[in-house]
Write a protein that holds these residues in place. Structure first.
Motif, PDB file in Angstrom:
ATOM      1  N   LEU A  99      -4.995 -20.122 -70.017  1.00 17.45           N
ATOM      2  CA  LEU A  99      -5.245 -18.758 -69.539  1.00 17.45           C
ATOM      3  C   LEU A  99      -6.069 -17.969 -70.544  1.00 17.45           C
ATOM      4  O   LEU A  99      -5.913 -18.141 -71.763  1.00 17.45           O
ATOM      5  CB  LEU A  99      -3.923 -18.029 -69.304  1.00 17.45           C
ATOM      6  CG  LEU A  99      -3.044 -18.533 -68.152  1.00 17.45           C
ATOM      7  CD1 LEU A  99      -1.789 -17.673 -68.047  1.00 17.45           C
ATOM      8  CD2 LEU A  99      -3.800 -18.522 -66.837  1.00 17.45           C
ATOM      9  N   ASP A 145      -4.686 -12.432 -69.984  1.00 22.86           N
ATOM     10  CA  ASP A 145      -3.761 -12.742 -68.897  1.00 22.86           C
ATOM     11  C   ASP A 145      -2.426 -13.302 -69.380  1.00 22.86           C
ATOM     12  O   ASP A 145      -1.510 -13.516 -68.574  1.00 22.86           O
ATOM     13  CB  ASP A 145      -4.394 -13.781 -67.947  1.00 22.86           C
ATOM     14  CG  ASP A 145      -5.617 -13.232 -67.227  1.00 22.86           C
ATOM     15  OD1 ASP A 145      -5.755 -12.000 -67.162  1.00 22.86           O
ATOM     16  OD2 ASP A 145      -6.433 -14.036 -66.742  1.00 22.86           O
ATOM     17  N   ARG A 146      -2.306 -13.531 -70.680  1.00 20.23           N
ATOM     18  CA  ARG A 146      -1.121 -14.266 -71.165  1.00 20.23           C
ATOM     19  C   ARG A 146       0.147 -13.432 -71.139  1.00 20.23           C
ATOM     20  O   ARG A 146       1.219 -13.945 -70.814  1.00 20.23           O
ATOM     21  CB  ARG A 146      -1.391 -14.798 -72.582  1.00 20.23           C
ATOM     22  CG  ARG A 146      -2.383 -15.949 -72.581  1.00 20.23           C
ATOM     23  CD  ARG A 146      -2.824 -16.323 -73.981  1.00 20.23           C
ATOM     24  NE  ARG A 146      -3.832 -17.385 -73.949  1.00 20.23           N
ATOM     25  CZ  ARG A 146      -4.713 -17.606 -74.902  1.00 20.23           C
ATOM     26  NH1 ARG A 146      -4.728 -16.824 -75.987  1.00 20.23           N
ATOM     27  NH2 ARG A 146      -5.595 -18.582 -74.802  1.00 20.23           N
TER      28      ARG A 146
END
Length: 326
Positions: free
Chosen positions: A109, A113-114
């Motif tokens: 990712l 977005d993590r």
């Protein structure tokens, strides 16, 4: 305690307890309400019938207790080691450990977005916030303990450069069927015998027809077994001869003939970034080793004892299963 239960330290010792997976047989039935009422420790009341916390605790311990107990024991061993070494971690250390762990947990990712993926991971019940924080604190302590043990040598740096950016080598190769034969050949080389002539008279490898020449070899492409390729890539000077190497049932000696450096990437341009990358890998390896060593030493010294009968029995069964011949 099984080392596998220590968590995923290859990915920074992420603690994952899958509630519902791994329950060990049916849980015992709840006791009558009289006992719950007498204890004053009531979990719930169902149509006037009181259920005790003791029943809930017994079920949870029976089903999920040992993995969690092993984590708590690991945490305590690390805490004691931190005290012995005067290591202290604070909120910033724990936060940094969390931030380092996210790319290991979600490597595919983008960075932005993590955190969202992590929140979903938590919502799915993979791990509670309490468990996560506990593990990040343990990892932060292990990191401080490990940093003093992680040493990036120039040799390791050059080897890593070759692996990552495609350094290639050409070698001459002698293969024998017996260790004694390979050792005798190496003695002749050390005595001044020409490697190329020994290839023709001593080697049993098909490469003998090409004067023993093999290559170019790289970490990404090589006709040799991985252990021989790695040994070849570790040779540093033209003319350098390896020790006797074993691969399977055969024995080998290599001589470095040529080094082909990557054309697009220069070592000096990337060595600092590569050093940081290698150091982080070594820290993670040392984190795992420290944790494993602490657990192994505590077990050897018989410093871990399960007092709760359910946990003691589960631990006994685990050890019995681990010691059974496969």
């Amino acid at each position: 305690m099984n080392r596998e239960r220590c968590g995923v330290l290859a990915a920074a010792v992420i603690l994952v307890v899958a509630m519902g997976a791994g329950a060990q047989n049916a849980a015992p039935a709840a006791k009558d309400a009289t006992a719950a009422k007498a204890s004053g420790n009531v979990m719930a009341v169902v149509d006037g019938v009181e259920l005790s916390m003791a029943d809930l605790n017994e079920i949870l311990v029976f089903s999920y207790g040992l993995p969690m107990a092993q984590q708590l024991i690991a945490n305590e061993l690390v805490r004691q080691e931190a005290v012995r070494n005067h290591v202290v971690v604070g909120p910033d250390d724990i936060k940094a450990e969390h931030e380092r762990t996210l790319p290991l947990l979600f490597p595919m990712l983008p960075e932005g977005d993590r955190e969202g993926a992590f929140a979903m991971y938590m919502q799915e019940g993979r791990v509670t916030q309490k468990q996560w924080d506990m593990t990040m604190e343990r990892n932060a302590v292990l990191r401080k303990l490990a940093q003093g043990r992680a040493k990036v040598t120039d040799e390791a740096l050059e080897f890593a450069f070759g692996i990552k950016y495609g350094r290639q080598v050409v070698v001459r190769h002698i293969q024998t069927a017996a260790l004694a034969d390979a050792e005798a050949v190496l003695k002749e080389i050390e005595g001044g015998a020409a490697f190329e002539k020994l290839v023709a008279t001593k080697s049993v490898s098909p490469s003998r027809d090409q004067g023993g020449l093999v290559g170019p070899l790289s970490a990404q492409a090589s006709p040799m077994p991985p252990s021989l390729t790695e040994a070849a890539l570790r040779l540093k000077k033209i003319g350098q001869v390896s020790n006797v190497l074993q691969a399977g049932m055969t024995f080998h000696i290599l001589k470095l003939e040529k080094i082909i450096e990557p054309e697009k990437v220069k070592f000096e341009d990337v060595k600092d970034a590569l050093r940081k990358e290698l150091f982080e890998q070594m820290v993670q390896q040392q984190q795992m080793k420290i944790l494993e060593d602490l657990i192994a030493q505590a077990e050897r010294d018989k410093k871990i004892k399960y007092v709760h009968p359910i946990l003691a029995e589960q631990d006994r069964q685990n050890k019995e299963a681990a010691n059974k011949p496969k």
